[in-house]
Design an enzyme around this catalytic site. Structure first.
Site, short mmCIF file in Angstrom:
data_model
loop_
_atom_site.label_atom_id
_atom_site.label_comp_id
_atom_site.label_asym_id
_atom_site.label_seq_id
_atom_site.Cartn_x
_atom_site.Cartn_y
_atom_site.Cartn_z
N TYR A 46 4.33 -2.24 -5.42
CA TYR A 46 4.67 -3.83 -5.49
C TYR A 46 3.68 -4.85 -5.29
CZ TYR A 46 9.84 -1.73 -6.19
OH TYR A 46 10.73 -2.05 -6.96
N LYS A 95 4.49 11.66 -4.66
CA LYS A 95 4.86 12.26 -5.52
C LYS A 95 3.31 13.02 -5.74
CE LYS A 95 4.81 13.61 -10.08
NZ LYS A 95 6.11 14.19 -10.61
N ASP A 123 10.47 13.59 -8.91
CA ASP A 123 11.44 14.36 -10.47
C ASP A 123 12.39 15.26 -9.09
OD1 ASP A 123 9.15 15.79 -9.46
OD2 ASP A 123 8.50 15.92 -11.28
N ASP A 169 13.72 2.80 -4.49
CA ASP A 169 14.17 1.42 -5.38
C ASP A 169 15.24 2.29 -6.12
OD1 ASP A 169 14.69 -1.02 -6.54
OD2 ASP A 169 13.35 -0.16 -8.36
N ASP A 171 19.23 2.85 -6.69
CA ASP A 171 20.05 2.83 -7.29
C ASP A 171 20.83 4.69 -7.93
OD1 ASP A 171 19.37 0.08 -7.97
OD2 ASP A 171 19.90 0.07 -10.06
C1 LIG Z 1 14.65 -6.94 -7.77
C2 LIG Z 1 13.25 -6.47 -7.83
C3 LIG Z 1 12.41 -7.33 -7.11
C4 LIG Z 1 14.31 -6.04 -6.39
C5 LIG Z 1 13.59 -4.44 -6.30
O1 LIG Z 1 12.85 -4.02 -6.77
O2 LIG Z 1 13.12 -3.91 -4.54
C6 LIG Z 1 15.87 -5.47 -6.59
O3 LIG Z 1 15.78 -3.76 -7.86
C7 LIG Z 1 15.76 -4.33 -5.79
O4 LIG Z 1 16.69 -3.05 -5.19
O5 LIG Z 1 16.45 -5.01 -4.36
MG LIG Z 2 16.70 -2.05 -7.09
#
Ligand SMILES: CC(C)[C@H](C(=O)O)[C@@H](O)C(=O)O
Ligand SMILES: [Mg+2]
Ligand SMILES: NC(=O)c1ccc[n+]([C@@H]2O[C@H](COP(=O)([O-])OP(=O)(O)OC[C@H]3O[C@@H](n4cnc5c(N)ncnc54)[C@H](O)[C@@H]3O)[C@@H](O)[C@H]2O)c1
Length: 360
Positions: A141, A192, A225, A249, A253
């Site tokens: 990032y 990884k 993975d 990240d 999710d």
């Molecule tokens: C919007 C983006 C910059 C952010 C990230 O990738 O960290 C989001 O996906 C999160 O998970 O907070």
């Molecule tokens: Mg995110």
């Protein structure tokens, strides 16, 4: 001492979910003696529209001076075509970097009442309680060089760089090991290392920190993975997962779907000073913005994390978590967690229900 809070609603569903979280904060002040004052400021696309910058200096200053920041979400299709330097998401990255919020805690806990809402079979997710510890101020990032450049032959080249220095890895590893000591005593580090040298170093440094400083904590390693697969195959094997910025990240999710919805997962982003930023892990959800369908529970649970980690109000944090459990026990569901044919309620009704549960 009055806790100073900065409230940054942001874009899309951000203002709707933050409004509900603020109702909870207000109830804690009026009914439970929480001594706090908050100030609101624009961030993201909304701030860009007002001032030409997604993170105006005044917003950054407010965040810097606060004991804790509550953020909704930023971004949306409306701002996607903007130059990278002023895109809403940049505000988030800048806040994280400026406040040195390197440790991002993303708990994924399955509420028993919602086991049926999970993407997996209820018996596979029963009792799941995973803490993803995501490194937040380094990795791909932020690595240099980055950008898109024109090549002499007319082609263009896009570059991002995955960089980790050993001290960055050490400090996030310590956070994960510390948390594991208060939980199961197990950490799984995700990398990884078979392909990327930067994460080969990650593995080495995490192992060193573990061996030298946390010999009582059991450490295992997994390639990302495989981890993505194991999370849906047998999530019960994980307790604390520590990983890089981008892997964290993605895996968080994914982990949210064990719980039933991304609208349930809170987060805390911490530095070494105790200040922190608190936000749901989801985004501005443009597809449901303005419909009143957004689940505010991730943001309300982020208030719970704020009380626990930055404001030293763990008794109030427990109250918020219990209130959320109560509304779920009572069968209240926003559309994202409602079963087929089940009656759903809106964002504001869910917030009101949590407030009512808090008042008892
Ligand atoms: C919007 C983006 C910059 C952010 C990230 O990738 O960290 C989001 O996906 C999160 O998970 O907070
Ligand atoms: Mg995110
Ligand atoms: N922390 C942040 O501010 C943050 C995080 C992720 C994405 N984003 C930004 O948000 C925008 C949209 O991104 P995306 O669509 O990839 O991800 P998203 O998380 O906004 O939405 C993904 C899906 O989850 C649903 N969803 C998300 N939050 C929900 C909630 N509280 N209740 C019910 N459903 C919910 C959405 O409706 C959508 O279908 C992009 O601009 C992205 O950069 C911001």
């Amino acid at each position: 001492m009055t806790h100073k809070l900065a409230v940054l609603p942001g874009d899309g569903i951000g203002p709707d979910i933050v409004r509900e979280a603020c109702k909870v904060l207000e109830t804690l002040r009026t009914n439970f003696g929480l001594d706090m004052a908050w100030e609101e400021a624009p961030v993201g696309g909304t701030a860009y529209d007002q001032s030409g910058h997604p993170l105006p200096e005044a917003t950054l200053e407010l965040a810097r001076g606060a004991d804790a920041v509550l953020l909704g979400a930023v971004g949306g299709p409306r701002w996607e075509a903007l130059d990278y330097s002023v895109r809403p998401e940049r505000a988030l990255l800048a806040l994280r970097k400026e406040l040195d919020l390197f440790a991002n805690l993303r708990p994924a806990k399955v509420f028993p009442e919602l086991a049926g809402a999970s993407a997996l079979k209820p018996e596979v997710v029963a009792g799941i309680d995973i803490m993803v510890v995501r490194e937040l101020t380094g990795g791909i990032y932020f690595g240099e060089p980055r950008g898109v450049e024109e090549l002499p032959d007319g082609r263009r080249k896009g570059v991002n760089t995955l960089v980790y220095a050993s001290d960055e890895i050490e400090r996030i590893a310590r956070v994960a090991f510390d948390i594991a000591r208060k939980r199961s005593g197990r950490v799984c580090s995700i990398d990884k290392a078979n392909v990327l040298e930067s994460t080969e170093l990650w593995r080495e440094v995490v192992t060193d920190v573990g061996t030298r400083e946390f010999p009582d904590v059991e450490l295992s390693h997994m390639y990302v993975d495989n981890a993505a697969m194991q999370l849906v195959r047998a999530p019960g094997q994980f307790d604390v997962m520590v990983t890089t910025n981008m892997f964290g990240d993605i895996l968080s999710d994914e982990a949210s779907m064990l719980t039933g919805s991304i609208g349930l997962l809170p987060s805390a982003s911490l530095n070494t000073e105790g200040a922190g930023m608190y936000e749901p892990i989801h985004g501005s959800a443009p597809d449901i913005a303005g419909t009143g369908k957004a689940n505010p529970l991730a943001t309300i649970l982020s208030v719970g994390m704020m009380l626990r980690y930055s404001l030293d109000e763990s008794e109030l944090a427990d109250r918020v978590e219990r209130a959320v459990e109560k509304v779920l026990e009572d069968g209240l569901r926003t559309p994202d967690i409602a079963a087929e044919g089940e009656q759903a309620i809106g964002t504001a009704e869910m917030g009101d229900a949590v407030v009512a549960a808090l008042r008892g």
